[in-house]
Write a protein that holds these residues in place. Structure first.
Motif, PDB file in Angstrom:
ATOM      1  N   THR A   6      19.498  68.963 -26.512  1.00 21.73           N
ATOM      2  CA  THR A   6      20.132  68.158 -25.467  1.00 21.73           C
ATOM      3  C   THR A   6      19.868  66.667 -25.647  1.00 21.73           C
ATOM      4  O   THR A   6      20.618  65.836 -25.136  1.00 21.73           O
ATOM      5  N   LEU A   7      18.822  66.324 -26.389  1.00 22.44           N
ATOM      6  CA  LEU A   7      18.512  64.907 -26.608  1.00 22.44           C
ATOM      7  C   LEU A   7      19.590  64.210 -27.421  1.00 22.44           C
ATOM      8  O   LEU A   7      19.746  62.980 -27.332  1.00 22.44           O
ATOM      9  N   GLY A   8      20.327  64.968 -28.205  1.00 23.20           N
ATOM     10  CA  GLY A   8      21.373  64.358 -29.031  1.00 23.20           C
ATOM     11  C   GLY A   8      22.762  64.839 -28.691  1.00 23.20           C
ATOM     12  O   GLY A   8      23.715  64.566 -29.431  1.00 23.20           O
ATOM     13  N   ALA A   9      22.910  65.534 -27.575  1.00 20.18           N
ATOM     14  CA  ALA A   9      24.199  66.128 -27.228  1.00 20.18           C
ATOM     15  C   ALA A   9      25.238  65.058 -26.902  1.00 20.18           C
ATOM     16  O   ALA A   9      24.991  64.171 -26.082  1.00 20.18           O
ATOM     17  N   GLU A  10      26.373  65.135 -27.563  1.00 16.83           N
ATOM     18  CA  GLU A  10      27.495  64.236 -27.289  1.00 16.83           C
ATOM     19  C   GLU A  10      28.758  65.019 -26.952  1.00 16.83           C
ATOM     20  O   GLU A  10      29.513  64.651 -26.064  1.00 16.83           O
ATOM     21  N   GLN A  11      28.994  66.105 -27.686  1.00 17.56           N
ATOM     22  CA  GLN A  11      30.176  66.932 -27.454  1.00 17.56           C
ATOM     23  C   GLN A  11      29.783  68.142 -26.602  1.00 17.56           C
ATOM     24  O   GLN A  11      29.159  69.067 -27.085  1.00 17.56           O
ATOM     25  N   PHE A  12      30.099  68.089 -25.330  1.00 19.25           N
ATOM     26  CA  PHE A  12      29.791  69.203 -24.445  1.00 19.25           C
ATOM     27  C   PHE A  12      30.798  69.227 -23.295  1.00 19.25           C
ATOM     28  O   PHE A  12      31.442  68.222 -22.998  1.00 19.25           O
ATOM     29  N   ARG A  13      30.917  70.374 -22.684  1.00 23.72           N
ATOM     30  CA  ARG A  13      31.860  70.547 -21.590  1.00 23.72           C
ATOM     31  C   ARG A  13      31.361  69.827 -20.338  1.00 23.72           C
ATOM     32  O   ARG A  13      30.166  69.830 -20.042  1.00 23.72           O
ATOM     33  N   ASP A  14      32.290  69.213 -19.590  1.00 23.38           N
ATOM     34  CA  ASP A  14      31.909  68.574 -18.339  1.00 23.38           C
ATOM     35  C   ASP A  14      31.349  69.611 -17.371  1.00 23.38           C
ATOM     36  O   ASP A  14      31.750  70.783 -17.380  1.00 23.38           O
ATOM     37  N   SER A  15      30.455  69.169 -16.518  1.00 24.23           N
ATOM     38  CA  SER A  15      29.892  70.038 -15.496  1.00 24.23           C
ATOM     39  C   SER A  15      30.983  70.548 -14.556  1.00 24.23           C
ATOM     40  O   SER A  15      31.951  69.845 -14.257  1.00 24.23           O
ATOM     41  N   HIS A  16      30.809  71.776 -14.077  1.00 25.83           N
ATOM     42  CA  HIS A  16      31.750  72.352 -13.112  1.00 25.83           C
ATOM     43  C   HIS A  16      31.647  71.657 -11.759  1.00 25.83           C
ATOM     44  O   HIS A  16      32.576  71.730 -10.933  1.00 25.83           O
ATOM     45  N   LEU A  17      30.532  70.954 -11.540  1.00 18.35           N
ATOM     46  CA  LEU A  17      30.271  70.351 -10.236  1.00 18.35           C
ATOM     47  C   LEU A  17      31.406  69.447  -9.772  1.00 18.35           C
ATOM     48  O   LEU A  17      31.826  69.477  -8.618  1.00 18.35           O
ATOM     49  N   TYR A  18      31.918  68.615 -10.685  1.00 16.97           N
ATOM     50  CA  TYR A  18      32.966  67.670 -10.309  1.00 16.97           C
ATOM     51  C   TYR A  18      34.310  67.985 -10.968  1.00 16.97           C
ATOM     52  O   TYR A  18      35.193  67.144 -11.030  1.00 16.97           O
ATOM     53  N   SER A  19      34.459  69.182 -11.483  1.00 14.69           N
ATOM     54  CA  SER A  19      35.679  69.557 -12.184  1.00 14.69           C
ATOM     55  C   SER A  19      36.883  69.563 -11.247  1.00 14.69           C
ATOM     56  O   SER A  19      36.792  69.972 -10.082  1.00 14.69           O
ATOM     57  N   THR A  20      38.031  69.130 -11.768  1.00 15.63           N
ATOM     58  CA  THR A  20      39.269  69.170 -10.985  1.00 15.63           C
ATOM     59  C   THR A  20      39.730  70.606 -10.768  1.00 15.63           C
ATOM     60  O   THR A  20      40.569  70.858  -9.898  1.00 15.63           O
ATOM     61  N   GLU A  21      39.188  71.537 -11.558  1.00 13.97           N
ATOM     62  CA  GLU A  21      39.556  72.937 -11.424  1.00 13.97           C
ATOM     63  C   GLU A  21      38.729  73.668 -10.375  1.00 13.97           C
ATOM     64  O   GLU A  21      39.008  74.817 -10.039  1.00 13.97           O
ATOM     65  N   ARG A  22      37.735  73.023  -9.840  1.00 17.49           N
ATOM     66  CA  ARG A  22      36.870  73.671  -8.865  1.00 17.49           C
ATOM     67  C   ARG A  22      37.540  73.738  -7.499  1.00 17.49           C
ATOM     68  O   ARG A  22      38.116  72.756  -7.036  1.00 17.49           O
ATOM     69  N   ASP A  23      37.466  74.901  -6.861  1.00 18.04           N
ATOM     70  CA  ASP A  23      37.972  75.067  -5.504  1.00 18.04           C
ATOM     71  C   ASP A  23      36.889  74.616  -4.539  1.00 18.04           C
ATOM     72  O   ASP A  23      35.911  75.323  -4.299  1.00 18.04           O
ATOM     73  N   ARG A  24      37.066  73.434  -3.999  1.00 17.53           N
ATOM     74  CA  ARG A  24      36.019  72.866  -3.159  1.00 17.53           C
ATOM     75  C   ARG A  24      36.076  73.371  -1.726  1.00 17.53           C
ATOM     76  O   ARG A  24      35.071  73.372  -1.021  1.00 17.53           O
ATOM     77  N   GLY A  25      37.229  73.743  -1.250  1.00 20.97           N
ATOM     78  CA  GLY A  25      37.332  74.263   0.104  1.00 20.97           C
ATOM     79  C   GLY A  25      36.776  73.285   1.122  1.00 20.97           C
ATOM     80  O   GLY A  25      37.102  72.097   1.133  1.00 20.97           O
TER      81      GLY A  25
END
Length: 263
Positions: free
Chosen positions: A228-247
């Motif tokens: 993780t110290l060198g991670a650059e290419q990774f999926r965005d967190s689900h926390l703020y994803s536009t696909e998340r159903d926030r209700g």
């Protein structure tokens, strides 16, 4: 009266918590680790407070001071570097106070590994790369590691390892982790995190030991090893994803001024 074990933070005087500073200001006695706690913090103590540097005191003497202050009817601040929950030697003091019938409370502080991560400008948990952080140290003659907690065993997890009290054993750290992480695995060392003389070393398992020795780092340092110290290419967190159903969560965020959306 009460003994307060207060986390002073990783080094910078202004990284003590508000609660920690307020508690310190209310205690007529303060025992502090002079080799680690910034002297500026002692200015928070009330005028006339009894200040005791524990750097050269043994456990019996420290306990006697805590008990003495309690019997005198004075609140006591026991100021520790970092956070009392990790590598602080607080457990044996609590055990002694329990035996003596002296009440105590714990005021958490900013841990060294958090200050080191801030210096590196890194989140230690990254989606799809690493979600586990292991805080550990290396075996020493005076304090061996429990069975199953050696680096070779912990290294099999592939998790981000954060090693305290290990800078002078960096060669051993590298040797034991290389088979599990590989020579190209990102590694970093942060010495004196958050202090004016902070030193940040970045590299891999292949070169971090040489960097540490060249810089003369032997203490007050945190070693980190993991992808993780060198991670650059990774999926965005689900926390703020536009696909998340926030209700209802989205409504609550809007009601609070949209802070979640701005994050």
């Amino acid at each position: 009266m009460t003994v307060y074990f207060i986390g002073a933070g990783p080094g910078a005087a202004d990284l003590i918590t508000v609660r920690g500073a307020r508690t310190l200001a209310a205690c007529g006695v303060c025992l502090y680790a002079g080799s680690l706690v910034p002297r500026e913090l002692l200015a928070e103590c009330p005028p006339g407070a009894r200040l005791i540097d524990t750097a050269r005191l043994d456990l019996d003497t420290i306990t006697a001071e805590l008990v003495r202050a309690h019997r005198e009817g004075r609140d006591v601040a026991r100021l520790h570097s970092g956070d009392p929950s990790v590598f602080s030697a607080v457990a044996e003091q609590m055990r002694r106070l329990d035996a003596a019938g002296v009440p105590y409370e714990v005021v958490p502080g900013v841990p060294a590994f958090a200050a080191a991560a801030a210096a590196l400008k890194r989140e230690l948990t990254v989606p799809t790369v690493g979600q586990t952080v292991i805080l550990t140290r290396v075996a020493q003659r005076a304090t061996p590691m429990p069975e199953g907690e050696d680096l070779a065993t912990l290294g099999r997890s592939g998790a981000l390892l954060v090693l305290h009290l290990a800078a002078m054993y960096v060669d051993r750290v590298v040797d034991e982790l290389l088979p599990h992480y590989g020579a190209d695995c990102p590694a970093a060392v942060v010495a004196m995190a958050s202090r004016p003389d902070e030193l940040v070393l970045r590299g891999t398992l292949a070169d971090i030991a040489d960097q540490v020795k060249a810089a003369g780092v032997v203490r007050t340092a945190v070693i980190m090893v993991g992808r993780t110290l060198g991670a650059e290419q990774f999926r965005d967190s689900h926390l703020y994803s536009t696909e998340r159903d926030r209700g209802d969560c989205g409504t609550a965020a809007r009601d609070q001024g949209g802070t979640a959306a701005r994050d």
